[in-house]
Design an enzyme around this catalytic site. Structure first.
Site, PDB file in Angstrom:
ATOM      1  N   SER A 108      -4.116  -9.727  13.254  1.00 11.88           N
ATOM      2  CA  SER A 108      -3.107  -8.972  12.517  1.00 11.88           C
ATOM      3  C   SER A 108      -1.960  -8.581  13.439  1.00 11.88           C
ATOM      4  O   SER A 108      -2.163  -8.280  14.600  1.00 11.88           O
ATOM      5  CB  SER A 108      -3.753  -7.709  11.945  1.00 11.88           C
ATOM      6  OG  SER A 108      -2.759  -6.785  11.575  1.00 11.88           O
ATOM      7  N   CYS A 109      -0.741  -8.613  12.896  1.00 14.27           N
ATOM      8  CA  CYS A 109       0.429  -8.209  13.690  1.00 14.27           C
ATOM      9  C   CYS A 109       0.852  -6.783  13.350  1.00 14.27           C
ATOM     10  O   CYS A 109       1.782  -6.253  13.954  1.00 14.27           O
ATOM     11  CB  CYS A 109       1.606  -9.144  13.455  1.00 14.27           C
ATOM     12  SG  CYS A 109       1.358 -10.781  14.145  1.00 14.27           S
ATOM     13  N   ILE A 110       0.259  -6.191  12.344  1.00 13.65           N
ATOM     14  CA  ILE A 110       0.719  -4.865  11.911  1.00 13.65           C
ATOM     15  C   ILE A 110      -0.431  -3.859  11.958  1.00 13.65           C
ATOM     16  O   ILE A 110      -1.469  -4.076  11.378  1.00 13.65           O
ATOM     17  CB  ILE A 110       1.319  -4.900  10.495  1.00 13.65           C
ATOM     18  CG1 ILE A 110       2.468  -5.903  10.459  1.00 13.65           C
ATOM     19  CG2 ILE A 110       1.824  -3.518  10.104  1.00 13.65           C
ATOM     20  CD1 ILE A 110       2.923  -6.233   9.080  1.00 13.65           C
ATOM     21  N   ASN A 113       5.132  -1.773  17.407  1.00 14.66           N
ATOM     22  CA  ASN A 113       3.776  -1.521  16.912  1.00 14.66           C
ATOM     23  C   ASN A 113       2.776  -2.487  17.552  1.00 14.66           C
ATOM     24  O   ASN A 113       1.675  -2.089  17.940  1.00 14.66           O
ATOM     25  CB  ASN A 113       3.769  -1.662  15.390  1.00 14.66           C
ATOM     26  CG  ASN A 113       2.406  -1.425  14.805  1.00 14.66           C
ATOM     27  OD1 ASN A 113       1.833  -0.362  14.966  1.00 14.66           O
ATOM     28  ND2 ASN A 113       1.856  -2.438  14.148  1.00 14.66           N
TER      29      ASN A 113
END
Lengths: 102, 160
Positions: free
Chosen positions: A100-102, B31
């Site tokens: 996942s990138c988020i 993030n």
């Protein structure tokens, strides 16, 4: 590769993530946590159990999703697992590293 | 994460643009750094300030003119409503891949320990005040302050 942790033989990939969740026990999780320099508290275990359940339900894990879980908010998640929380927590939980990138 | 001198310890991201795709690029990188155990700060300057301006951050658009990758002819891209249309289409796609909107993303970033800074010079130029900004913004700082915060081994500065 294979390793013996807490008397159990477990299979790991090259990044140290377990490849067979059925080999996971709480003792194995504890040992993996020690290696990640995490001192497990009941709060940590709640998060680990939640991640395992999400994995069993085949939910793709992300920081955003964890923030909305109602189990832990993002701030606390970072406090519990300070360095790379999603990577560290999934490793302790014996589930694959989320892509996942988020 | 490795703690040796060759690893990335801190990302200092400068956001100078206010188009949706650039703001998302900066936020995803900040993030993503935190998710890897890397510290991250974002310095908002010029049009990048729109991303932390309370009244503007929910109205950011993608640029439909001057962006060949949009595959919209420039004349068409300039028609009234085209930016809004393209933006709403992009937002729908982003929601499908679990991408938060700008306000929620700011909340995720601050909860993750990303520090947000506003550029003093640009604040003065646009006549913005601290109370115009998103509450999670740490402070309004000069470029000198920014460089001071960038010191230390393993720090990388990224301009968007």
């Amino acid at each position: 590769m294979e390793r013996t942790i807490a008397g159990n033989t477990i299979s790991l990939n090259e990044e140290g993530y377990m490849t067979n969740f059925s080999q996971w026990t709480e003792e194995v999780g504890k040992e993996l946590a020690t290696e990640a320099e995490i001192n497990m508290t009941p709060r940590h275990w709640e998060v680990i159990k939640y991640l395992q359940k999400e994995h069993q339900d085949q939910v793709a894990l992300s920081i955003r999703r964890i923030g909305k879980s109602g189990v832990v908010d993002i701030k606390e998640f970072y406090q519990l697992f300070p360095l790379a929380p999603l990577k560290t927590a999934t490793k302790i939980a014996g589930i694959p590293k989320p892509a996942s990138c988020i | 994460m490795k703690q040796d001198s060759e690893s990335i310890q801190k990302m200092m991201i400068i956001l100078s643009k206010g188009t949706l795709e650039n703001v998302y690029a900066a936020f995803v990188l900040a993030n993503g750094a935190r998710m890897e155990g890397i510290n991250a700060d974002v310095f908002f300057t010029f049009f990048g300030l729109e991303a932390i301006h309370k009244k503007k951050l929910e109205h950011l658009h993608v640029a439909t003119v001057g962006n060949p990758a949009m595959h919209i002819p420039t004349m068409i891209g300039g028609l009234p409503g085209m930016e809004a249309l393209a933006t709403s289409m992009m937002k729908k796609e982003m929601e499908k891949i679990d991408m938060p909107d700008i306000l929620e993303f700011l909340e995720i970033l601050t909860a993750s320990g990303v520090k947000l800074w506003a550029c003093k010079l640009a604040m003065d130029m646009f006549h913005y005040k601290k109370e115009d900004l998103y509450e999670g913004v740490e402070d309004i700082i000069t470029v000198g302050d920014f460089y001071n915060k960038s010191q230390g081994p393993g720090t990388h500065i990224l301009f968007i």
